[in-house]
Scaffold this active site. Structure first.
Site, PDB file in Angstrom:
ATOM      1  CG  ASP A  58      -1.678  -1.284   1.397  1.00  0.00           C
ATOM      2  OD1 ASP A  58      -2.097  -1.859   0.382  1.00  0.00           O
ATOM      3  OD2 ASP A  58      -1.842  -1.740   2.546  1.00  0.00           O
ATOM      4  CD  GLU A 223      -9.102  -2.494  -0.803  1.00  0.00           C
ATOM      5  OE1 GLU A 223      -9.476  -2.679   0.362  1.00  0.00           O
ATOM      6  OE2 GLU A 223      -8.553  -3.382  -1.489  1.00  0.00           O
TER       7      GLU A 223
END
Length: 528
Positions: A58, A223
């Site tokens: 991420d 997301e």
């Protein structure tokens, strides 16, 4: 400390074994090149992907002047929020961590898949800001005037279960906003993005905000949003479709609360780069744009790729025709820049642990010493109260390449029955190889998966240990006391953890906490 002749021979012989097994992944001029270290810089003004062949999940990146800073999720591992630095988006090195321990007492125990999820990093009002989520607790903020710290203690911006992946935006009028997503495992929804006004100092959210995008039929599992504003447009970058098989979406609107139109700007297509999404859109000093994203590589975790970006009709289009590229011209070509990758080797010559190390849960400083015996890492055994993958005091590193080897020298000075120390490879399962004290003598033991343990040999309190990891994650151990290395016949398969790749490193354990114990000294940890 220098590598002695026997160690050099061991390195060469291990390389020969791996070469014979066909597990080298590059060739130059017909000569095989060992996979570690993975260097993305090709030395000719180009780079190859991944730019970080390790689990920096991420990723988010900010540019300040001519410097780039990357932060990634760290889940249950501490210190958390690793921060990496680069001058060219290709050569990266670890410079700090923004979080010593996780801000909740439950993390004194191993919590698989919990902890720090996707963070964002920004530079605003003369300081660095990192917003990060803990999906069971809420959204947090840490700040610092310099990326090496000191970082502030984590402040809870918004408590709540299932709030994930926050990213701020300070608008032209001085107002601040935060976008975030929801974790389906906690909130029951996984394809909505919410924008809230936020106090300018990041201390709290103001009001309930609005759901600004929700089209689950088109973009399920939306997301990881990242916020930016350019040429009067508000942009939100968000991965969709799931970690392993998804795609990168860009939303845009002239109004911060929408409505937002959407466009897929990066997808796997005909390439072998699965799930290319979730990362950072960043400009270089020469005004070019780039996108850093992860690829889920199974046991190797979420490795980091770099794609060129060009703007077309107000959309940031990525890679080549919307598909990821394996090689490209570097964003910034700096003459004589040292090729580098995140740190791995440690000679334990510093009074502080190398930045490449992380514990398996919240940690205490008295678990180790780098001053009790200069040039050695001393681990003080901690009580074994969990199954081994959940042992908090495992001192670990990420897998840094597709194939690699490590070596160390261990001296165990035990005082109680059952003390043990050595090398460990861990994920959903764990395999340990080290010295065990049975109350009278030292045994070399191998513990793996369902096995309680297998004694390999009775030896002294000192041993040299090797770990060999081959492409695909098959690994085996070897050892030496005073001569040639002896290979342990059994081979194991590394397994990934929950949301993170496999890790390897050191351990030291004991049976009884209340009885005084000894220590385990490690001379170095070297990769090859």
């Amino acid at each position: 400390m220098k590598i002695d002749e026997m160690n050099v021979g061991a390195i060469k012989s291990l390389k020969t074994l791996i070469a014979e097994a066909g597990h080298l992944n590059e060739k130059e001029g017909g000569e095989s090149i060992y996979a570690h270290p993975w260097l993305p810089d090709q030395g000719d003004g180009t780079y190859r992907n991944p730019v970080i062949c390790a689990d920096y999940s991420d990723p988010d990146v900010v540019r300040v002047g001519e410097d780039f800073y990357l932060v990634s999720s760290s889940f249950n591992c501490t210190p958390g929020l690793p921060i990496l630095h680069s001058k060219d988006l290709v050569n990266w090195t670890i410079i700090s961590h923004a979080l010593k321990n996780l801000p909740h007492p439950r993390y004194m125990e191993f919590q698989a898949g919990c902890g720090v999820w996707a963070p964002s990093i920004r530079f605003h009002a003369g300081k660095f800001w990192i917003f990060f989520p803990m999906p069971d607790e809420g959204i947090y903020l840490v700040t610092a005037s310099h990326p090496t710290g000191p970082w502030s203690e984590p402040h809870c911006v918004e408590a709540g279960r299932g709030l994930i992946d926050p990213c701020p935006l300070w608008d032209d009028d001085g107002k601040a906003y935060l976008v975030h997503a929801y974790a389906g495992s906690r909130a029951g929804i996984k394809h909505r993005l919410r924008v809230c006004q936020m106090a300018a100092d990041g201390s709290k959210l103001l009001g309930e905000g609005q759901i600004i995008f929700h089209e689950p039929e088109k973009h399920p599992t939306l997301e990881g949003p990242k916020f930016l504003k350019r040429d009067g447009w508000y942009y939100i970058l968000a991965p969709a479709g799931g970690v392993e098989t998804g795609w990168q979406v860009v939303l845009r609107s002239r109004n911060i609360y929408g409505p937002y139109e959407d466009k897929i700007v990066l997808a796997q297509g005909d390439t072998d780069i699965n799930g290319p999404h979730q990362g950072a859109l960043v400009d270089s000093p020469n005004s070019d744009w780039w996108f850093l994203h992860f690829q889920d590589a199974g046991i190797y975790g979420r490795i980091v790729h770099l794609q060129p970006v060009h703007w077309e009709n107000g959309w940031p289009l990525m890679g080549k025709d919307g598909e990821p590229m394996s090689r490209h011209v570097k964003p910034v070509n700096i003459p004589d820049l040292t090729m580098m990758a995140p740190q791995t080797n440690d000679e334990f010559a510093s009074p502080k642990l190398g930045l490449q190390w992380q514990w398996n849960a919240n940690h205490f400083d008295d678990w180790y010493s780098l001053t009790a015996r200069l040039g050695w890492l001393r681990l003080f055994p901690q009580e074994t109260v969990y199954s081994f993958p959940a042992q908090p005091n495992l001192l670990l590193q990420k897998f840094p390449a597709r194939s690699f080897g490590i070596e160390t020298v261990l001296e165990l000075n035990a005082r109680q029955l059952g003390e043990e120390a050595g090398l460990v490879v861990t994920g959903e399962t764990a395999v340990m190889f080290g010295l065990h004290f049975d109350g009278a003598k030292y045994n070399l033991v191998l513990r793996g998966n369902e096995e309680l343990g297998r004694h390999i040999a009775v030896i002294s309190h000192s041993v040299k240990l090797h770990l060999e990891v081959r492409a695909g994650g098959l690994f085996k151990f070897s050892y030496a006391t005073d001569g040639e290395f002896i290979s342990v016949a059994q081979t194991f398969q590394a397994t990934k953890g929950k949301w993170i790749g496999a890790k390897m490193g050191l351990y030291a354990t004991k049976n009884l906490q209340q009885i005084s114990s000894g220590w385990a000294d490690f001379d170095f940890l070297r990769f090859f």
